[in-house]
Design an enzyme around this catalytic site. Structure first.
Site, mmCIF file in Angstrom:
data_model
loop_
_atom_site.group_PDB
_atom_site.id
_atom_site.type_symbol
_atom_site.label_atom_id
_atom_site.label_comp_id
_atom_site.label_asym_id
_atom_site.label_seq_id
_atom_site.Cartn_x
_atom_site.Cartn_y
_atom_site.Cartn_z
ATOM 1 N N TYR A 144 0.858 -1.184 0.000
ATOM 2 C CA TYR A 144 0.000 0.000 0.000
ATOM 3 C C TYR A 144 0.892 1.232 0.000
ATOM 4 O O TYR A 144 1.857 1.307 0.752
ATOM 5 C CB TYR A 144 -0.900 -0.001 1.240
ATOM 6 C CG TYR A 144 -1.758 1.237 1.379
ATOM 7 C CD1 TYR A 144 -2.814 1.470 0.496
ATOM 8 C CD2 TYR A 144 -1.514 2.178 2.376
ATOM 9 C CE1 TYR A 144 -3.613 2.606 0.622
ATOM 10 C CE2 TYR A 144 -2.308 3.309 2.508
ATOM 11 C CZ TYR A 144 -3.357 3.522 1.636
ATOM 12 O OH TYR A 144 -4.138 4.643 1.761
ATOM 13 N N ASP A 239 9.252 2.845 -0.564
ATOM 14 C CA ASP A 239 8.251 3.522 0.247
ATOM 15 C C ASP A 239 8.496 3.115 1.692
ATOM 16 O O ASP A 239 8.111 2.031 2.129
ATOM 17 C CB ASP A 239 6.841 3.129 -0.210
ATOM 18 C CG ASP A 239 5.766 3.823 0.609
ATOM 19 O OD1 ASP A 239 6.122 4.564 1.555
ATOM 20 O OD2 ASP A 239 4.571 3.618 0.315
ATOM 21 N N LYS A 267 4.656 9.157 8.685
ATOM 22 C CA LYS A 267 4.412 8.574 10.007
ATOM 23 C C LYS A 267 5.421 9.018 11.083
ATOM 24 O O LYS A 267 5.286 10.108 11.597
ATOM 25 C CB LYS A 267 4.291 7.059 9.873
ATOM 26 C CG LYS A 267 3.075 6.721 8.989
ATOM 27 C CD LYS A 267 2.655 5.280 8.910
ATOM 28 C CE LYS A 267 1.326 5.202 8.166
ATOM 29 N NZ LYS A 267 1.284 4.243 7.077
HETATM 30 C C1 LIG Z 1 0.572 4.753 5.670
HETATM 31 C C2 LIG Z 1 1.297 4.523 4.447
HETATM 32 C C3 LIG Z 1 1.190 5.396 3.344
HETATM 33 C C4 LIG Z 1 0.202 6.525 3.305
HETATM 34 O O1 LIG Z 1 0.468 7.516 4.246
HETATM 35 P P1 LIG Z 1 -0.720 8.524 4.661
HETATM 36 O O2 LIG Z 1 -0.052 9.489 5.583
HETATM 37 O O3 LIG Z 1 -1.773 7.683 5.307
HETATM 38 O O4 LIG Z 1 -1.203 9.165 3.423
HETATM 39 C C5 LIG Z 1 1.999 5.173 2.247
HETATM 40 N N1 LIG Z 1 2.860 4.148 2.219
HETATM 41 C C6 LIG Z 1 2.985 3.282 3.244
HETATM 42 C C7 LIG Z 1 3.981 2.181 3.156
HETATM 43 C C8 LIG Z 1 2.201 3.433 4.379
HETATM 44 O O5 LIG Z 1 2.301 2.537 5.374
#
Ligand SMILES: *Cc1c(COP(=O)(O)O)cnc(C)c1O
Length: 429
Positions: A144, A239, A267
């Protein structure tokens, strides 16, 4: 356990908010029941509006690696509050956090702050496309990357077939440019790049998949991706919005020794406030506006409160022994869970890397693939989830989310969790 106030708030919420939640992961759809409403958090604990107290393994879905109300984070926020909330102009702290991110994540030479992880991946992909002058991208099944149109695509019937939108509302023209390959499948990567590599702008991957529970890369998977991207002039994007600072001070890329061209973060780097970032090779990052032709902007980017909370968090996790302690604690938790599941005769496989862990109700000895994750026993998970909740342990309400241990979790909290797990495993029949 009383949940009257949560129930009343939920009934009110669904009248004004779609599904009663501002992010679908907060709903209890997958586990049954209604979401709880919380009023406070402290250290490793959350308290709901009915005054029930829980050991928290969600950590605001990742950011709270130091737990709730960390002293240093609160002090940094207070100090910034006294000076104002935002200026829409450059600040010293912004330079500091950029410098800190570049020093922690060695592949990042220039970094741009945004307001969410979604924005970070969206911008990184636009940049990769602008830099390479190519449109097609590769992503991996079960990963994701936020709710970006081009990334809301899952595998169709075969790994090499064109993607199908996972979400309605995504134009077909977008999803056709996104190719989905199976995570941890060396052959699929090799084959796909050998055929289409010269058309691929970028490959984006979670170096540890944290959005299909918790799945580590098999040896050579990330190395092969690096090799193929280099061979075909495609940009490799890690990511690390979730893995960034959960497993090592330099991210998963440090742990596995594979260097991406671009990295997305979020995060943890905001300490619980809204933030995201993308960065990488100078040569690529220079293509972003105002220096380059790839446009990207944000009213709240580099918001002083988010930067203050982020800096305090990053400084704390850079301290000596932070990751050894986090890893040791998390390992003692998962070892304890496994032991108790075995005693109860419940088939359970646990993956753990640093402060991330994932429990799979599965007979498989090793979980490395998406189809194995999908084959897990969801009924077992539901029983486990609700029994843990009843016994004061708050887990993500989904079998496909990683769990997080924070610096605020101690032996007491781990023991409480293990005691609760004995009841949960006994409830699984
Ligand atoms: C949470 C997450 C996102 C999205 O971040 P948001 O701040 O919720 O938009 C993208 N990539 C990964 C791997 C994530 O865990």
């Amino acid at each position: 356990m009383k949940r009257d106030k949560s129930q009343t708030l939920y009934e009110s919420a669904i009248q004004y908010i779609p599904g009663g939640v501002n992010s679908p992961v907060r709903a209890f759809k997958a586990v049954g029941g209604n979401p709880l409403f919380f009023k406070s958090g402290d250290g490793a604990y959350l308290t709901d509006v009915d005054d029930n107290c829980y050991v928290d393994y969600v950590g605001a879905w990742g950011p709270l690696i130091l737990g709730h109300r960390n002293e240093k984070v609160l002090a940094a926020l207070q100090s910034q509050l006294d000076k104002g909330i935002g200026y829409g102009a450059s600040t010293e702290a912004e330079v500091e956090i950029a410098k800190k991110l570049c020093s922690m994540v060695h592949s990042v030479e220039l970094v741009r702050l945004v307001t969410s992880g979604t924005e970070a991946t969206m911008s990184a992909i636009r940049l990769a496309r602008g830099y390479t002058n190519r449109d097609r991208i590769v992503k991996f099944e079960g990963c994701y990357h936020g709710h970006v149109d081009a990334l809301l695509v899952k595998a169709g019937s075969g790994a090499l077939t064109l993607g199908e939108p996972d979400s309605s509302g995504v134009p077909k023209a977008y999803s056709e440019l996104s190719h989905v390959l199976p995570f941890n499948d060396l052959e699929a990567v090799e084959e796909f790049f050998n055929k289409h590599g010269h058309e691929i702008a970028c490959a984006i991957v979670e170096p540890i998949a944290g959005n299909m529970n918790c799945v580590a890369p098999i040896p050579d998977f990330l190395d092969l991706l690096r090799e193929k991207c280099t061979e075909y002039g495609s940009i490799l994007i890690f990511d690390e919005v979730m893995t960034g600072f959960r497993v090592a001070p330099g991210g998963a890329q440090q742990l596995f020794g594979v260097i991406p061209d671009l990295t997305t973060l979020g995060k943890v780097i905001g300490g619980g406030l809204p933030i995201g970032a993308f960065g990488g090779k100078k040569e690529i990052m220079e293509k972003i506006a105002p220096n380059g032709a790839v446009y990207q902007a944000g009213t709240l980017s580099g918001n002083p409160l988010a930067v203050a909370a982020g800096l305090a968090t990053l400084e704390t996790i850079s301290g000596a022994g932070f990751y050894e302690a986090l890893n040791k604690k998390t390992k003692s938790l998962v070892d304890g869970l496994k032991e108790r599941a075995d005693v109860a005769g419940v088939p359970l496989t646990i993956n753990q890397i640093g402060g991330m862990f994932g429990c799979f109700f599965s007979v498989e000895e090793e979980i490395t693939r998406f189809d194995q994750v999908m084959a897990c026993n969801l009924e077992h998970f539901q029983t486990y989830f609700h029994t843990m909740l009843e016994n004061g342990i708050y887990l993500a309400p989904s079998a496909f989310e990683a769990g997080f241990v924070s610096a605020a979790h101690g032996e007491d909290e781990i023991n409480k969790t293990l005691t609760a797990s004995e009841k949960a495993f006994a409830a699984i029949k």
